[in-house]
Design a protein around this motif. Structure first.
Motif, PDB file in Angstrom:
ATOM      1  N   THR A 193       0.835  -1.180   0.000  1.00 34.66           N
ATOM      2  CA  THR A 193       0.000   0.000   0.000  1.00 34.66           C
ATOM      3  C   THR A 193       0.883   1.247   0.000  1.00 34.66           C
ATOM      4  O   THR A 193       2.085   1.181   0.248  1.00 34.66           O
ATOM      5  CB  THR A 193      -0.897   0.000   1.254  1.00 34.66           C
ATOM      6  N   THR A 194       0.277   2.404  -0.308  1.00 32.30           N
ATOM      7  CA  THR A 194       1.049   3.640  -0.312  1.00 32.30           C
ATOM      8  C   THR A 194       1.342   4.126   1.101  1.00 32.30           C
ATOM      9  O   THR A 194       2.252   4.914   1.310  1.00 32.30           O
ATOM     10  CB  THR A 194       0.291   4.732  -1.090  1.00 32.30           C
ATOM     11  N   GLU A 197       2.571  -7.236   5.951  1.00 33.27           N
ATOM     12  CA  GLU A 197       2.943  -6.982   4.562  1.00 33.27           C
ATOM     13  C   GLU A 197       4.443  -7.147   4.346  1.00 33.27           C
ATOM     14  O   GLU A 197       4.882  -7.719   3.338  1.00 33.27           O
ATOM     15  CB  GLU A 197       2.495  -5.585   4.152  1.00 33.27           C
ATOM     16  N   SER A 255       8.981  -0.288  -0.696  1.00 34.66           N
ATOM     17  CA  SER A 255       8.224   0.620  -1.555  1.00 34.66           C
ATOM     18  C   SER A 255       8.623   0.521  -3.014  1.00 34.66           C
ATOM     19  O   SER A 255       7.909   1.026  -3.888  1.00 34.66           O
ATOM     20  CB  SER A 255       8.406   2.067  -1.076  1.00 34.66           C
ATOM     21  N   THR A 280       7.546  -4.062  -7.484  1.00 33.58           N
ATOM     22  CA  THR A 280       6.650  -3.894  -8.626  1.00 33.58           C
ATOM     23  C   THR A 280       5.306  -4.566  -8.344  1.00 33.58           C
ATOM     24  O   THR A 280       5.143  -5.288  -7.356  1.00 33.58           O
ATOM     25  CB  THR A 280       7.256  -4.510  -9.888  1.00 33.58           C
ATOM     26  N   ALA A 281       4.371  -4.349  -9.260  1.00 32.43           N
ATOM     27  CA  ALA A 281       3.052  -4.971  -9.121  1.00 32.43           C
ATOM     28  C   ALA A 281       3.147  -6.488  -9.144  1.00 32.43           C
ATOM     29  O   ALA A 281       2.277  -7.185  -8.604  1.00 32.43           O
ATOM     30  CB  ALA A 281       2.130  -4.480 -10.235  1.00 32.43           C
ATOM     31  N   ASP A 282       4.211  -7.026  -9.747  1.00 33.92           N
ATOM     32  CA  ASP A 282       4.416  -8.476  -9.799  1.00 33.92           C
ATOM     33  C   ASP A 282       5.158  -9.005  -8.584  1.00 33.92           C
ATOM     34  O   ASP A 282       5.463 -10.204  -8.510  1.00 33.92           O
ATOM     35  CB  ASP A 282       5.190  -8.852 -11.072  1.00 33.92           C
ATOM     36  N   GLY A 283       5.502  -8.133  -7.652  1.00 31.46           N
ATOM     37  CA  GLY A 283       6.201  -8.569  -6.452  1.00 31.46           C
ATOM     38  C   GLY A 283       7.701  -8.652  -6.607  1.00 31.46           C
ATOM     39  O   GLY A 283       8.374  -9.287  -5.785  1.00 31.46           O
ATOM     40  N   ASP A 284       8.250  -8.006  -7.645  1.00 31.89           N
ATOM     41  CA  ASP A 284       9.685  -8.064  -7.905  1.00 31.89           C
ATOM     42  C   ASP A 284      10.393  -6.827  -7.356  1.00 31.89           C
ATOM     43  O   ASP A 284       9.892  -5.701  -7.473  1.00 31.89           O
ATOM     44  CB  ASP A 284       9.954  -8.143  -9.409  1.00 31.89           C
TER      45      ASP A 284
END
Length: 369
Positions: free
Chosen positions: A2-3, A10, A315, A318-322
């Motif tokens: 999350t931002t 998490e 932070s 990426t959206a892919d968890g990388d």
């Protein structure tokens, strides 16, 4: 992520995902690929990066994965015993072999040097591996005998050649003797001293003492470690000498001053640059370096600052968890970024070393555990 500030859950989940990624990408040979898709790294494993990756998964509890990597390194060294003997004998005779006869820094998964040109002569990886394999064996109460022949070869190699200039962590400036390289060697020889025969143990102790004396004379400026002997600059790789290598304890004068200099000179909003003149992909900020600095702060007892650095690294996912090698949030030389994209493509993502250092700091802070 999350931002907002990430929760313990998490952060622990990203660490779990990172370990799963490392284990899934580990080659059957035991090698850890630096990055599975990045053009310049694809198909190669580094002793240095891999040693830190192995240490992270070992600390997480994945003993088997780390052991397989150490088996792979061991095989590479023992297969080159004759070449190492050539290096050692030539150094003893006062006629060191040329740089191209020294061991490489990276190898293909089947243990070959590879056919493309690289900035290959680097000594730090062999010191880092010695430290990591002994640390791993002690952590999991494993017998050292399976790796001892390779450990002895690495000790002989480093004890004979530690004073030589070579490329640094970043494959740059081969004309210098780098303080981070010396520190990695010292950490490895100090660790090996406890497991090798008495003659080699004495050689380890002698080399470590000489390394520390050399750094004290020419590698410390304004109280903190310097990028290379005679330099006044700093380099983020120096954080590793404070933690996890603990060559300079965080509560000691040099360790504390080094932490402060790295934070003041190279860190912006939690993201750490390699060094101030870095132009690689424009000179971005590296998640793995934020984690190294976080480990140093954790050793110093400042877990709040260490947590901030862990959160900054998180932070960058990426959206892919990388986790990438670096991010362009605060470029030192923005006009130099495109030339690297044109040369090699976009930044290495995922970089297994980034995932590993995130895991190592998360475990150190016991976040979510």
């Amino acid at each position: 992520m999350t931002t907002s500030a990430p929760t313990d859950v998490e952060l622990a989940e990203l660490s779990r995902h990172s370990v799963e990624l490392i284990l899934r990408l580990q080659d059957p040979s035991g090698a850890y690929p630096a990055s599975p898709t990045f053009s310049a790294y694809q198909g190669y494993s580094w002793f240095r990066d891999g040693a830190f990756i192995a240490d992270a998964v070992s600390a997480y509890g994945e003993e088997g994965s780390a052991s397989r990597f150490h088996d792979w390194c061991s095989g590479i060294l023992t297969a080159r015993s004759g070449r190492i003997r050539e290096v050692v004998d030539a150094a003893a005779a006062g006629s060191p072999v040329p740089d191209e006869r020294m061991l490489g820094t990276r190898f293909t998964f089947d243990g070959a040097e590879g056919s493309d040109e690289w900035w290959d002569f680097q000594l730090d990886g062999y010191g880092t591996w010695l430290w990591a394999v002994v640390e791993h064996a002690q952590r999991h109460e494993l017998g050292i005998d399976r790796w001892l022949p390779a450990i002895e070869l690495a000790v002989d190699y480093l004890a004979s050649s530690w004073e030589r200039p070579c490329f640094d962590w970043w494959e740059e400036h081969a004309e210098h003797v780098h303080v981070s390289t010396l520190g990695c060697i010292a950490a490895g020889l100090r660790a090996a001293q406890a497991v090798v025969d008495p003659v080699r143990a004495d050689a380890c102790a002698d080399a470590v003492a000489r390394i520390r004396a050399l750094i004290a004379r020419n590698g410390v400026v304004s109280g903190h470690l310097a990028k290379w002997l005679g330099s006044t600059d700093v380099d983020a790789s120096l954080a590793a000498l404070v933690a996890p290598l603990r060559v300079y304890p965080a509560d000691g004068a040099v360790g504390a001053s080094t932490i402060a200099a790295l934070d003041e000179q190279l860190t912006v909003d939690g993201g750490v640059h390699r060094y101030l003149l870095d132009t690689f992909f424009g000179g971005g900020q590296w998640p793995l370096l934020s984690c190294f600095l976080g480990l140093a702060y954790a050793d110093a007892g400042d877990t709040a600052r260490a947590r901030e650095l862990l959160e900054w690294a998180a932070s960058t996912v990426t959206a892919d968890g990388d986790l990438p090698e670096q991010v362009p949030h605060h470029l030192l030389f923005p006009d130099r970024r495109q030339e690297w994209i044109d040369r090699w493509g976009t930044v290495a993502t995922p970089l297994l070393w980034s995932h590993a250092m995130f895991v190592r700091l998360q475990v150190r802070l016991e976040v979510g555990r």
